[in-house]
Design a protein around this motif. Structure first.
Motif, PDB file in Angstrom:
ATOM      1  N   LYS A   1       0.830  -1.062  -0.057  1.00 18.97           N
ATOM      2  CA  LYS A   1       0.092  -0.055  -0.034  1.00 18.97           C
ATOM      3  C   LYS A   1       0.759   1.132  -0.034  1.00 18.97           C
ATOM      4  O   LYS A   1       1.956   1.237   0.596  1.00 18.97           O
ATOM      5  CB  LYS A   1      -0.874   0.104   1.250  1.00 18.97           C
ATOM      6  N   GLN A   2       0.615   2.172  -0.946  1.00 13.74           N
ATOM      7  CA  GLN A   2       1.399   3.496  -0.815  1.00 13.74           C
ATOM      8  C   GLN A   2       0.209   4.528  -0.822  1.00 13.74           C
ATOM      9  O   GLN A   2      -0.727   4.662  -1.420  1.00 13.74           O
ATOM     10  CB  GLN A   2       2.077   3.573  -2.126  1.00 13.74           C
ATOM     11  N   SER A   3       0.425   5.449   0.305  1.00 14.96           N
ATOM     12  CA  SER A   3      -0.697   6.535   0.429  1.00 14.96           C
ATOM     13  C   SER A   3       0.248   8.113   0.914  1.00 14.96           C
ATOM     14  O   SER A   3       1.268   8.103   1.364  1.00 14.96           O
ATOM     15  CB  SER A   3      -1.368   6.043   1.864  1.00 14.96           C
ATOM     16  N   ALA A   4      -0.719   8.981   0.476  1.00 14.34           N
ATOM     17  CA  ALA A   4      -0.337  10.382   0.669  1.00 14.34           C
ATOM     18  C   ALA A   4      -0.916  10.566   1.622  1.00 14.34           C
ATOM     19  O   ALA A   4      -1.972  10.674   1.870  1.00 14.34           O
ATOM     20  CB  ALA A   4      -0.419  11.296  -0.563  1.00 14.34           C
ATOM     21  N   MET A   5      -0.391  11.471   2.685  1.00 15.96           N
ATOM     22  CA  MET A   5      -0.839  11.875   4.198  1.00 15.96           C
ATOM     23  C   MET A   5      -0.389  13.309   4.203  1.00 15.96           C
ATOM     24  O   MET A   5       0.362  13.677   5.009  1.00 15.96           O
ATOM     25  CB  MET A   5      -0.186  10.971   5.028  1.00 15.96           C
ATOM     26  N   PRO A   6      -1.439  14.202   3.732  1.00 20.92           N
ATOM     27  CA  PRO A   6      -1.245  15.641   3.912  1.00 20.92           C
ATOM     28  C   PRO A   6      -1.551  15.969   5.453  1.00 20.92           C
ATOM     29  O   PRO A   6      -2.830  15.349   6.177  1.00 20.92           O
ATOM     30  CB  PRO A   6      -2.011  16.202   3.098  1.00 20.92           C
ATOM     31  N   VAL A   7      -1.114  16.800   6.172  1.00 16.55           N
ATOM     32  CA  VAL A   7      -1.468  17.063   7.758  1.00 16.55           C
ATOM     33  C   VAL A   7      -1.191  18.667   7.900  1.00 16.55           C
ATOM     34  O   VAL A   7       0.006  19.085   7.262  1.00 16.55           O
ATOM     35  CB  VAL A   7      -0.743  16.278   8.475  1.00 16.55           C
ATOM     36  N   LYS A   8      -1.962  19.446   8.621  1.00 18.62           N
ATOM     37  CA  LYS A   8      -1.612  20.793   9.002  1.00 18.62           C
ATOM     38  C   LYS A   8      -0.536  20.718  10.064  1.00 18.62           C
ATOM     39  O   LYS A   8      -0.523  20.014  11.132  1.00 18.62           O
ATOM     40  CB  LYS A   8      -2.992  21.426   9.373  1.00 18.62           C
TER      41      LYS A   8
END
Length: 367
Positions: free
Chosen positions: A128-135
């Motif tokens: 699994k490959q995921s993009a995880m944007p966070v403030k």
């Protein structure tokens, strides 16, 4: 005579117990079949360029554990008493073509496990490959959605930061994370609390299997977005007048020190223009021309993947009338009106004076 018999009896009793205590433990573990050694990759000790593997066996005694390169002994370790786990490390290169094997043996038998470098040390199979944007300042949790958890390793940019081994958690909080890591013992989820810019990068979960499996998460920490600022673009006003574009107002929307954002002009809900920046932290500006009497709604929007900031355009405040022309026509018309009134007043005064003079002259003649 009776005392001698009693002493002999006690000696035989104690000697029998002593023999039983020393022989029985050795007999228990020596008689058990030798386990097959288990070879895994040791991420905690693996260098960046090479591969560190661990060979181990559990619940053994009176054995020797050895690493062989072909028929040549590389290293070994021996135990005489019972031990819960015996292990031995070996460092190899990813592209090593030699044959390695781990052997456990005692005086009567042995078990061998061969090392498959391409499977143990080669690239993992990405599940699994995921993009995880966070403030920035928020927490982010990486969810691999594992079905079974036995032994796993979390790496950041290729370096081990957390591991779970049979419900035993080990966190490697360096200066970058400083106590911000949390590993869930039930799910294997990794949480980074109070995220900052240095936490940007690739996080990788690896599970020891053949071949190795991994889950990759690309975490991007976004700074809090500034509010866009809209100003009159004075540099464009002169050029506009030179082109006789006196009916249009030049504006510019700008933001300072931003990255991974898009700056856009909207007319209602329609995008008129936009500009984007990725990695660099720079200042952005975007021009717009509108009619002075335009009644449409305009807004400038700065956004990234997780948030946005909007500033609405107040045309009546910024674009009331053209620069350098707004007061002059009003002032000229006021002077003209004043001058006309003064002339009319003078003429009226002259007429009244003439009229009164004629009346006096007629009155003097009649007298």
């Amino acid at each position: 005579m009776e005392n001698s018999i009693l002493l002999i009896f006690l000696w035989l009793l104690c000697g029998a117990e002593s023999d039983e205590m020393t022989v029985l433990p050795g007999d228990i573990y020596t008689d058990l079949p030798l386990p097959t050694p288990k070879i895994i990759r040791d991420y905690a000790k693996s260098p960046v360029t090479d591969c560190m593997v661990e060979c181990s066996a559990v619940n053994v005694s009176h054995v020797t554990l050895s690493w062989y390169k072909g028929n040549s002994l590389q290293s070994n370790v021996s135990v005489s008493d019972h031990i819960r786990k015996i292990f031995l490390h070996l460092e190899v290169e990813y592209h090593d073509k030699n044959t390695y094997s781990c052997v456990i043996n005692n005086t009567i038998s042995k078990q061998t496990q061969h090392l498959n470098i391409s499977q143990i040390c080669g690239p993992c199979v990405v599940i699994k490959q995921s993009a995880m944007p966070v403030k920035e300042g928020d927490d982010v949790t990486l969810h691999p959605d594992l079905e079974e958890i036995d032994q796993l390793f979390w790496l950041f940019q290729g370096k081990l930061i957390a591991e779970l081994n049979n419900k035993d958690i080990q966190l490697y909080n360096n200066e970058r994370f400083n106590g911000r890591l949390k590993l869930d013992i039930e799910t294997g989820n990794l949480t980074i609390t109070n995220t900052k810019k240095p936490h940007n990068g690739y996080y990788e979960l690896q599970i020891n299997s053949v071949p190795s499996k991994c889950w990759v998460f690309n975490v991007t920490v976004h700074a809090h977005l500034p509010v866009p600022v809209i100003n009159r673009d004075s540099s464009q006003c002169s050029s506009s007048s030179e082109r006789s574009s006196e009916s249009r107002c030049s504006l510019v929307c700008s933001v300072l020190n931003v990255s991974h954002v898009t700056l856009s002009w909207y007319k209602g809900i329609s995008v008129l223009s936009s500009i984007s920046v990725c990695d660099l932290s720079i200042s952005l500006s975007l021009p717009l021309e509108v009619e002075y009497q335009d009644n449409n709604t305009y807004s400038c929007v700065l956004n990234n993947t997780i948030s946005n900031q909007t500033t609405h355009l107040d045309i009546s405040r910024l674009c009331l009338e053209p620069d350098g022309q707004s007061q002059q026509p009003v002032m000229i018309s006021g002077w003209v009106v004043a001058a006309v009134l003064i002339v009319l007043l003078v003429i009226a005064c002259v007429k009244i004076w003439q009229y009164k003079r004629e009346i006096r002259m007629e009155a003097s003649r009649e007298a």
